[in-house]
Design a protein around this motif. Structure first.
Motif, PDB file in Angstrom:
ATOM      1  N   ILE A 180       0.852  -1.204   0.000  1.00  0.00           N
ATOM      2  CA  ILE A 180       0.000   0.000   0.000  1.00  0.00           C
ATOM      3  C   ILE A 180       0.887   1.255   0.000  1.00  0.00           C
ATOM      4  O   ILE A 180       0.634   2.225  -0.720  1.00  0.00           O
ATOM      5  N   LEU A 181       1.946   1.204   0.811  1.00  0.00           N
ATOM      6  CA  LEU A 181       2.854   2.356   0.898  1.00  0.00           C
ATOM      7  C   LEU A 181       3.546   2.590  -0.447  1.00  0.00           C
ATOM      8  O   LEU A 181       3.752   3.720  -0.871  1.00  0.00           O
ATOM      9  N   ARG A 182       3.901   1.505  -1.088  1.00  0.00           N
ATOM     10  CA  ARG A 182       4.559   1.584  -2.395  1.00  0.00           C
ATOM     11  C   ARG A 182       3.658   2.319  -3.397  1.00  0.00           C
ATOM     12  O   ARG A 182       4.103   3.176  -4.146  1.00  0.00           O
ATOM     13  N   GLN A 183       2.380   1.965  -3.348  1.00  0.00           N
ATOM     14  CA  GLN A 183       1.421   2.616  -4.259  1.00  0.00           C
ATOM     15  C   GLN A 183       1.290   4.098  -3.914  1.00  0.00           C
ATOM     16  O   GLN A 183       1.209   4.950  -4.787  1.00  0.00           O
ATOM     17  N   PHE A 184       1.274   4.368  -2.601  1.00  0.00           N
ATOM     18  CA  PHE A 184       1.010   5.740  -2.165  1.00  0.00           C
ATOM     19  C   PHE A 184       2.181   6.674  -2.470  1.00  0.00           C
ATOM     20  O   PHE A 184       1.997   7.885  -2.633  1.00  0.00           O
ATOM     21  N   SER A 185       3.369   6.101  -2.531  1.00  0.00           N
ATOM     22  CA  SER A 185       4.573   6.938  -2.657  1.00  0.00           C
ATOM     23  C   SER A 185       4.469   7.956  -3.794  1.00  0.00           C
ATOM     24  O   SER A 185       4.948   9.085  -3.676  1.00  0.00           O
ATOM     25  N   ASP A 186       3.809   7.581  -4.887  1.00  0.00           N
ATOM     26  CA  ASP A 186       3.645   8.512  -6.017  1.00  0.00           C
ATOM     27  C   ASP A 186       2.837   9.744  -5.624  1.00  0.00           C
ATOM     28  O   ASP A 186       2.954  10.796  -6.239  1.00  0.00           O
ATOM     29  N   LYS A 187       1.988   9.556  -4.588  1.00  0.00           N
ATOM     30  CA  LYS A 187       1.092  10.672  -4.213  1.00  0.00           C
ATOM     31  C   LYS A 187       1.590  11.412  -2.976  1.00  0.00           C
ATOM     32  O   LYS A 187       0.890  12.253  -2.421  1.00  0.00           O
ATOM     33  N   PHE A 188       2.771  11.068  -2.525  1.00  0.00           N
ATOM     34  CA  PHE A 188       3.284  11.698  -1.304  1.00  0.00           C
ATOM     35  C   PHE A 188       3.330  13.218  -1.496  1.00  0.00           C
ATOM     36  O   PHE A 188       3.907  13.719  -2.472  1.00  0.00           O
ATOM     37  N   PRO A 189       2.711  13.979  -0.585  1.00  0.00           N
ATOM     38  CA  PRO A 189       2.547  15.422  -0.852  1.00  0.00           C
ATOM     39  C   PRO A 189       3.850  16.212  -0.954  1.00  0.00           C
ATOM     40  O   PRO A 189       3.849  17.297  -1.510  1.00  0.00           O
ATOM     41  N   TYR A 190       4.936  15.702  -0.398  1.00  0.00           N
ATOM     42  CA  TYR A 190       6.195  16.464  -0.463  1.00  0.00           C
ATOM     43  C   TYR A 190       7.146  15.901  -1.527  1.00  0.00           C
ATOM     44  O   TYR A 190       8.323  16.227  -1.547  1.00  0.00           O
ATOM     45  N   THR A 191       6.608  15.038  -2.378  1.00  0.00           N
ATOM     46  CA  THR A 191       7.395  14.545  -3.514  1.00  0.00           C
ATOM     47  C   THR A 191       6.928  15.304  -4.746  1.00  0.00           C
ATOM     48  O   THR A 191       5.720  15.512  -4.922  1.00  0.00           O
ATOM     49  N   LYS A 192       7.880  15.731  -5.568  1.00  0.00           N
ATOM     50  CA  LYS A 192       7.453  16.552  -6.708  1.00  0.00           C
ATOM     51  C   LYS A 192       8.253  16.210  -7.963  1.00  0.00           C
ATOM     52  O   LYS A 192       9.486  16.224  -7.948  1.00  0.00           O
ATOM     53  N   LEU A 193       7.504  15.889  -9.018  1.00  0.00           N
ATOM     54  CA  LEU A 193       8.136  15.650 -10.317  1.00  0.00           C
ATOM     55  C   LEU A 193       7.957  16.901 -11.173  1.00  0.00           C
ATOM     56  O   LEU A 193       6.832  17.382 -11.338  1.00  0.00           O
ATOM     57  N   SER A 194       9.048  17.456 -11.673  1.00  0.00           N
ATOM     58  CA  SER A 194       8.953  18.630 -12.558  1.00  0.00           C
ATOM     59  C   SER A 194       9.543  18.247 -13.903  1.00  0.00           C
ATOM     60  O   SER A 194      10.751  18.028 -14.004  1.00  0.00           O
ATOM     61  N   ILE A 195       8.664  18.151 -14.887  1.00  0.00           N
ATOM     62  CA  ILE A 195       9.134  17.799 -16.234  1.00  0.00           C
ATOM     63  C   ILE A 195       9.295  19.091 -17.033  1.00  0.00           C
ATOM     64  O   ILE A 195       8.363  19.889 -17.130  1.00  0.00           O
ATOM     65  N   ASN A 196      10.470  19.287 -17.546  1.00  0.00           N
ATOM     66  CA  ASN A 196      10.705  20.423 -18.447  1.00  0.00           C
ATOM     67  C   ASN A 196      10.618  19.909 -19.864  1.00  0.00           C
ATOM     68  O   ASN A 196      11.417  19.063 -20.267  1.00  0.00           O
ATOM     69  N   ASP A 197       9.633  20.395 -20.587  1.00  0.00           N
ATOM     70  CA  ASP A 197       9.419  19.873 -21.946  1.00  0.00           C
ATOM     71  C   ASP A 197      10.701  19.976 -22.764  1.00  0.00           C
ATOM     72  O   ASP A 197      11.375  20.995 -22.760  1.00  0.00           O
ATOM     73  N   GLY A 198      10.998  18.919 -23.416  1.00  0.00           N
ATOM     74  CA  GLY A 198      12.172  18.956 -24.296  1.00  0.00           C
ATOM     75  C   GLY A 198      13.468  18.628 -23.578  1.00  0.00           C
ATOM     76  O   GLY A 198      14.485  18.364 -24.216  1.00  0.00           O
ATOM     77  N   ALA A 199      13.440  18.662 -22.253  1.00  0.00           N
ATOM     78  CA  ALA A 199      14.675  18.357 -21.525  1.00  0.00           C
ATOM     79  C   ALA A 199      14.910  16.862 -21.574  1.00  0.00           C
ATOM     80  O   ALA A 199      14.019  16.078 -21.288  1.00  0.00           O
ATOM     81  N   LYS A 200      16.077  16.493 -21.973  1.00  0.00           N
ATOM     82  CA  LYS A 200      16.334  15.054 -22.094  1.00  0.00           C
ATOM     83  C   LYS A 200      17.116  14.534 -20.887  1.00  0.00           C
ATOM     84  O   LYS A 200      17.543  13.397 -20.825  1.00  0.00           O
ATOM     85  N   ILE A 201      17.298  15.446 -19.939  1.00  0.00           N
ATOM     86  CA  ILE A 201      18.112  15.082 -18.778  1.00  0.00           C
ATOM     87  C   ILE A 201      17.284  15.225 -17.508  1.00  0.00           C
ATOM     88  O   ILE A 201      16.507  16.174 -17.367  1.00  0.00           O
TER      89      ILE A 201
END
Ligand SMILES: Cc1ncc(C[n+]2csc(CCOP(=O)(O)OP(=O)(O)O)c2C)c(N)n1
Length: 628
Positions: free
Chosen positions: A230-251
């Motif tokens: 359950i924790l494994r599933q929740f990790s994606d929704k952890f409120p202090y985790t943040k994914l920032s995708i920069n369009d076009g950035a390959k790194i």
């Protein structure tokens, strides 16, 4: 504890702003969460968390707080409170978790009832520790979720949230910090204080959950694994985790905690902030698999910036392998596995990974502030009561000859390993001195001594002494009793009888414990550490006594004494130039920092001298005396 003006972090008003130490922010977060029981054992860099909580307790005595005898007990106290449904906090430095590990590894099967947060303060670079173990591995080992914060504000917010999380998922939480966060200062905006619920917190029997007979353990293990899923599933929704995708950035960059702050600064410095995608983890275990997969989809190359072990790196590589993802993932190739990171190391590592020149590498170093502070080698303080005990030991060793072994422990007295005393030959971890001495004495021809502080003796020294008595090991245990856990900031312990709040507790006399282990009266000496004659006599007698012996060498820590007796008039010593023949025994053998050599003559640094007068008995020429 005296009630002084309210420090900012004690205020009852949400949204107030101020600047605080990371540890003060953590304490505030724990208080805001409505903690009901806090327990722990001192250890840098964690100690101020409990001390701040005790200060808060002074204004709002609505929760219970204690310094426990050691981290195992502290953890167990918190566990008991959590079992009763109360919010509980256990506090320790990273190596403290080794002491608490036995309970921790099993408690995570049962999980939390009341919110249960364990704080592990790690110490990359061993600033004040015997090792720099990475406790994220402990969390993974115990399948315990681990949270990390990138700054002081987040430290407060995340630790507060950790209690809600713990209750929601019935899981223990490890809040992992590092020295750079614990001892950093930063902005803090206060939050609401959650009032402790006015209800009874009784222990409701649930043997299947709390009684780890093998039959129950097997069931609890399955529950733990289910919880982990359950924790494994929740990790994606952890409120202090943040994914920032920069369009076009390959790194992409993956990081957490203080290293993430360095990454942010480094990307700004390198003007790459908009050209790189990043995943900042607030929960570093279990890791957010879907977010990492999303990062894979948007990148060709990922670098993992973390201190110490390749914890996130190994996981990320494994995930890529399992999903057949063709992304280049690197980490430790560009960042050291030992020590702390800093901005320079991160800039260096990132530019190496990106195969671009480091624009800052050839910039001249600002030397204005280098070498300005005078070097301060670690020494026992002026007037330290431990010094005389070591001096007496060395004196008798010289007189009697033979190969003496000094099995040491951890505390201020470990500094006797340095010149001129050089009377600590081993130091492994708290409480190890007596056990190691027990082993050495089975082989070594010559006196074997164990040197251990009072707090350390209570912490983990007692089983070693029982072992010596039981197995009739021929060792001399010297308990250096300065009435404090001095090294970590003079915290009280069972032998002082004072509680963390400053209120009186019940004193547990060292000598009664020693006698209780089976040490006979004629194998026990209690001496004043600052009395040279008494010390040398006791050592001589103990050397001539067969079987395990104990000397309790007792004198209050000089600094603590000054703190308690602020009005006490200090009469420093002075040198009688007519009598001093420059034998230098006081300098070369005794080594009190208040004594120095000026114009080739011994002199006293008057404002350093604590007036203990021990050097008077050290001088063979009666050339040292109290000044008028
Ligand atoms: C398991 C563990 N917990 C805490 C610490 C931090 N620590 C180092 S020495 C010490 C105790 C020192 O007190 P004491 O033995 O009384 O010696 P003193 O410093 O007073 O001479 C502590 C708590 C540690 N190194 N390891």
């Amino acid at each position: 504890m005296e009630k002084m003006g309210k420090p900012f972090y004690v205020l009852d008003k949400a949204n107030s702003k101020g600047v605080v130490l990371g540890n003060e922010a953590l304490a505030r977060g724990i208080f805001e969460a409505g903690v009901q029981v806090a327990a722990g054992y001192p250890g840098t860099p964690s100690s101020e968390i409990m001390e701040t909580l005790a200060e808060i307790h002074n204004f709002y005595p609505i929760f219970d707080i204690e310094w426990s005898t050691n981290e195992a007990v502290g953890f167990q106290v918190a566990l008991g409170a959590s079992m009763c449904g109360a919010r509980a906090f256990a506090c320790m430095k990273h190596v403290g978790l080794n002491v608490a590990a036995d309970s921790f590894m099993t408690a995570t099967y049962a999980g939390a009832n009341g919110g249960f947060v364990l704080l592990s303060a790690d110490d990359p670079n061993c600033y004040s520790s015997q090792n720099e173990q990475d406790n994220r591995i402990y969390g993974m080992h115990a399948l315990c979720p681990i949270f990390e914060a990138i700054n002081v504000q987040e430290a407060k917010d995340i630790v507060k949230y950790a209690f809600d999380f713990s209750e929601e998922f019935e899981s223990l939480v490890m809040m992992r910090t590092t020295t750079r966060l614990n001892h950093a200062r930063g902005d803090l905006t206060l939050g609401e204080i959650k009032r402790v619920e006015e209800r009874e917190y009784n222990f409701d029997k649930d043997r299947a959950r709390w009684t780890f007979l093998p039959s129950n353990a097997r069931v609890q293990r399955v529950k733990q694994l289910e919880r982990y899923e359950i924790l494994r599933q929740f990790s994606d929704k952890f409120p202090y985790t943040k994914l920032s995708i920069n369009d076009g950035a390959k790194i992409g960059v993956i990081s957490s905690g203080i290293p993430y702050s360095y990454v942010n600064d480094a990307l700004l410095k390198l003007e790459l902030a908009n050209k790189i995608s990043s995943l900042k983890l607030g929960m570093v275990f279990p890791q957010p698999e879907n977010l990492i997969l999303e990062l894979f989809e948007n990148t060709e190359k990922i670098v993992i910036v973390e201190e110490l072990d390749p914890f996130l790196e190994d996981f990320t590589k494994k995930l890529a392998f399992e999903h057949g993802v063709n992304v280049k993932i690197e980490g430790k190739k560009y960042f050291p596995r030992n020590g702390e990171l800093n901005l320079n190391k991160v800039v260096n590592g990132l530019t190496g990974f990106l195969e671009i020149p480091n624009p800052f590498i050839d910039l001249p170093v600002d030397t204005r502030y280098l070498h300005k502070a005078s070097p301060r080698p670690p020494v026992l303080c002026p007037g330290c009561s431990h010094r005389n005990t070591f001096y007496a030991l060395k004196l008798i060793e010289q007189r009697l000859g033979g190969k003496w072994v000094y099995a040491g422990d951890i505390g201020c007295y470990t500094l006797a390993a340095y010149k001129p005393l050089e009377a600590i030959d081993t130091c492994i971890c708290m409480g190890a001195s007596i056990g190691v001495a027990n082993g050495i004495t089975k082989l070594h021809k010559g006196p074997v001594l164990a040197l251990i502080g009072d707090s350390t003796f209570f912490h983990t020294g007692i089983p070693g002494l029982i072992d010596a008595v039981y197995n009739q090991n021929d060792i001399i245990v010297i308990i250096l009793d300065n009435s404090a856990t001095a090294m970590t900031g003079f915290q009280p312990h069972p032998g002082t009888g004072m509680k963390i709040t400053g209120e009186p507790g019940t004193r547990v006399p060292l000598e009664q414990i020693v006698q209780g282990t089976g040490i006979q009266e004629d194998h026990l000496w209690i001496i004043d550490s600052n009395d040279l004659e008494e010390s040398t006599e006791a050592i001589k007698e103990a050397i001539n006594t067969k079987g395990p012996c104990v000397i309790i060498s007792r004198h209050i820590c000089a600094l603590l004494d000054q703190r308690i007796h602020r009005d006490k008039k200090i009469i420093p010593v002075e040198i009688d130039a007519d009598k001093c023949n420059n034998c230098m025994i006081c300098i070369s053998n005794f080594g009190c920092p208040a004594l120095t050599v000026k114009d080739e003559k011994v002199s006293v640094i008057q404002n350093q001298c604590t007036g203990c007068g021990v050097c008077i008995s050290v001088c063979p020429n009666d050339a040292i005396q109290f000044s008028e």
